[in-house]
Design a protein around this motif. Structure first.
Motif, PDB file in Angstrom:
ATOM      1  N   ALA A 113       0.663  -1.634  -0.330  1.00  0.00           N
ATOM      2  CA  ALA A 113       0.037   0.403  -0.113  1.00  0.00           C
ATOM      3  C   ALA A 113       1.047   1.964  -0.100  1.00  0.00           C
ATOM      4  CB  ALA A 113      -0.821  -0.041   1.096  1.00  0.00           C
ATOM      5  N   GLY A 114       1.778   1.208   0.789  1.00  0.00           N
ATOM      6  CA  GLY A 114       2.941   2.520   0.638  1.00  0.00           C
ATOM      7  C   GLY A 114       3.211   2.415  -0.553  1.00  0.00           C
ATOM      8  N   ASP A 115       3.451   2.194  -1.828  1.00  0.00           N
ATOM      9  CA  ASP A 115       3.437   2.751  -3.075  1.00  0.00           C
ATOM     10  C   ASP A 115       2.634   3.267  -4.246  1.00  0.00           C
ATOM     11  OD1 ASP A 115       5.203  -0.273  -3.784  1.00  0.00           O
ATOM     12  OD2 ASP A 115       5.898   0.929  -3.079  1.00  0.00           O
ATOM     13  N   TYR A 116       1.808   3.448  -2.941  1.00  0.00           N
ATOM     14  CA  TYR A 116       0.566   4.515  -3.495  1.00  0.00           C
ATOM     15  C   TYR A 116       0.571   5.667  -3.345  1.00  0.00           C
ATOM     16  CZ  TYR A 116      -0.041  -0.288  -5.911  1.00  0.00           C
ATOM     17  OH  TYR A 116       0.283  -1.245  -6.941  1.00  0.00           O
ATOM     18  N   ASP A 117       0.179   6.396  -3.765  1.00  0.00           N
ATOM     19  CA  ASP A 117      -0.239   8.090  -3.187  1.00  0.00           C
ATOM     20  C   ASP A 117      -1.804   8.481  -3.224  1.00  0.00           C
ATOM     21  OD1 ASP A 117       3.106   9.673  -4.300  1.00  0.00           O
ATOM     22  OD2 ASP A 117       3.009   8.009  -2.823  1.00  0.00           O
ATOM     23  N   TYR A 118      -2.010   7.843  -4.023  1.00  0.00           N
ATOM     24  CA  TYR A 118      -3.620   8.532  -4.076  1.00  0.00           C
ATOM     25  C   TYR A 118      -4.430   6.719  -4.247  1.00  0.00           C
ATOM     26  CZ  TYR A 118      -1.319  12.224  -6.023  1.00  0.00           C
ATOM     27  OH  TYR A 118      -0.595  13.416  -6.315  1.00  0.00           O
ATOM     28  N   TRP A 119      -5.517   7.460  -3.132  1.00  0.00           N
ATOM     29  CA  TRP A 119      -6.660   6.502  -2.939  1.00  0.00           C
ATOM     30  C   TRP A 119      -8.206   6.880  -3.264  1.00  0.00           C
ATOM     31  CZ3 TRP A 119      -5.063   1.823  -1.461  1.00  0.00           C
ATOM     32  CH2 TRP A 119      -3.793   1.250  -1.020  1.00  0.00           C
ATOM     33  N   GLY A 120      -8.781   6.003  -3.765  1.00  0.00           N
ATOM     34  CA  GLY A 120     -10.429   6.173  -3.755  1.00  0.00           C
ATOM     35  C   GLY A 120     -10.625   6.101  -2.179  1.00  0.00           C
ATOM     36  N   GLN A 121     -12.216   5.986  -2.363  1.00  0.00           N
ATOM     37  CA  GLN A 121     -13.276   6.207  -1.167  1.00  0.00           C
ATOM     38  C   GLN A 121     -13.477   4.777  -0.633  1.00  0.00           C
ATOM     39  OE1 GLN A 121     -15.866   9.925  -0.879  1.00  0.00           O
ATOM     40  NE2 GLN A 121     -14.514  10.896  -0.028  1.00  0.00           N
ATOM     41  N   GLY A 122     -13.748   3.801  -1.705  1.00  0.00           N
ATOM     42  CA  GLY A 122     -13.958   2.927  -1.739  1.00  0.00           C
ATOM     43  C   GLY A 122     -15.659   2.502  -2.389  1.00  0.00           C
ATOM     44  N   THR A 123     -15.333   1.441  -2.705  1.00  0.00           N
ATOM     45  CA  THR A 123     -16.527   0.622  -2.932  1.00  0.00           C
ATOM     46  C   THR A 123     -17.031  -0.746  -2.413  1.00  0.00           C
ATOM     47  OG1 THR A 123     -18.547   0.182  -4.839  1.00  0.00           O
ATOM     48  CG2 THR A 123     -15.359  -0.240  -5.627  1.00  0.00           C
ATOM     49  N   GLN A 124     -18.196  -0.876  -1.918  1.00  0.00           N
ATOM     50  CA  GLN A 124     -18.414  -2.251  -0.764  1.00  0.00           C
ATOM     51  C   GLN A 124     -18.909  -2.507  -2.009  1.00  0.00           C
ATOM     52  OE1 GLN A 124     -18.340  -2.358   2.413  1.00  0.00           O
ATOM     53  NE2 GLN A 124     -19.142  -5.405   1.990  1.00  0.00           N
ATOM     54  N   VAL A 125     -18.654  -4.187  -2.098  1.00  0.00           N
ATOM     55  CA  VAL A 125     -18.294  -5.653  -2.426  1.00  0.00           C
ATOM     56  C   VAL A 125     -18.439  -6.254  -1.514  1.00  0.00           C
ATOM     57  CG1 VAL A 125     -18.103  -7.480  -3.676  1.00  0.00           C
ATOM     58  CG2 VAL A 125     -16.808  -5.463  -4.261  1.00  0.00           C
ATOM     59  N   THR A 126     -20.089  -6.766  -1.489  1.00  0.00           N
ATOM     60  CA  THR A 126     -20.233  -8.066  -0.519  1.00  0.00           C
ATOM     61  C   THR A 126     -21.163  -8.875  -1.864  1.00  0.00           C
ATOM     62  OG1 THR A 126     -21.535  -6.212   0.879  1.00  0.00           O
ATOM     63  CG2 THR A 126     -22.416  -8.544   1.144  1.00  0.00           C
ATOM     64  N   VAL A 127     -21.230 -10.758  -1.139  1.00  0.00           N
ATOM     65  CA  VAL A 127     -20.733 -11.646  -1.529  1.00  0.00           C
ATOM     66  C   VAL A 127     -22.042 -12.586  -0.460  1.00  0.00           C
ATOM     67  CG1 VAL A 127     -20.208 -14.116  -2.745  1.00  0.00           C
ATOM     68  CG2 VAL A 127     -19.042 -11.529  -3.190  1.00  0.00           C
ATOM     69  N   SER A 128     -23.093 -13.101  -0.704  1.00  0.00           N
ATOM     70  CA  SER A 128     -23.419 -13.755   0.075  1.00  0.00           C
ATOM     71  C   SER A 128     -24.967 -14.380  -0.829  1.00  0.00           C
ATOM     72  CB  SER A 128     -24.254 -13.118   1.528  1.00  0.00           C
ATOM     73  OG  SER A 128     -24.866 -11.928   1.031  1.00  0.00           O
ATOM     74  N   SER A 129     -25.522 -15.499   0.193  1.00  0.00           N
ATOM     75  CA  SER A 129     -26.229 -16.324   0.103  1.00  0.00           C
ATOM     76  C   SER A 129     -28.027 -15.684   0.703  1.00  0.00           C
ATOM     77  CB  SER A 129     -26.159 -17.868  -0.420  1.00  0.00           C
ATOM     78  OG  SER A 129     -26.400 -18.218   1.232  1.00  0.00           O
TER      79      SER A 129
END
Length: 129
Positions: A113-129
């Motif tokens: 992770a330290g090699d990256y300077d910029y990040w998005g805010q994230g998107t949720q992925v949920t896998v469930s039955s």
């Protein structure tokens, strides 16, 4: 101001496929590695996949190797993650990241992770039955 915006997160059943997209603005990353990480509550952010500046180097975490594909479109300043045969343990917030100077014109994995300077805010992925 640099921004990375992810999209495509969703709730799906086990075995489904899902594609995530990330669009960067504010500067071009055509000469930098782009990556995807994921995180679940209480755990460290985990490397998922990365792609070199020219798209020729594609690297995957063992957990998703063979079930995912990363690609990029430098003309659109975008990176994509296509995931298949999703499992409940893939449930997480997925983050897009743009590499810093050490990733410029690099063909190595850059799975820290330290090699990256910029990040998005994230998107949720949920896998469930």
């Amino acid at each position: 101001q640099v921004q990375l915006v992810e999209s495509g997160g969703s709730s799906v059943h086990p075995g489904a496929s899902l594609s995530l997209a990330c669009v960067a603005s504010g500067r071009t990353f055509s000469q930098n590695t782009m990556g995807w990480f994921r995180q679940i509550p209480g755990k460290d952010r985990e490397f998922v996949a990365s792609i070199s500046w020219d798209g020729l180097g594609q690297f995957y975490a063992d957990s998703l190797k063979g079930r995912s594909t990363i690609n990029r479109d430098n003309a659109r300043n975008s990176v994509y993650l296509h995931m298949h045969r999703l499992r409940p343990e893939d449930t997480a917030v997925y983050y897009c990241a743009a590499g810093g100077d050490r990733t410029r014109l690099s063909e190595t994995a850059h799975n820290a992770a330290g090699d990256y300077d910029y990040w998005g805010q994230g998107t949720q992925v949920t896998v469930s039955s």
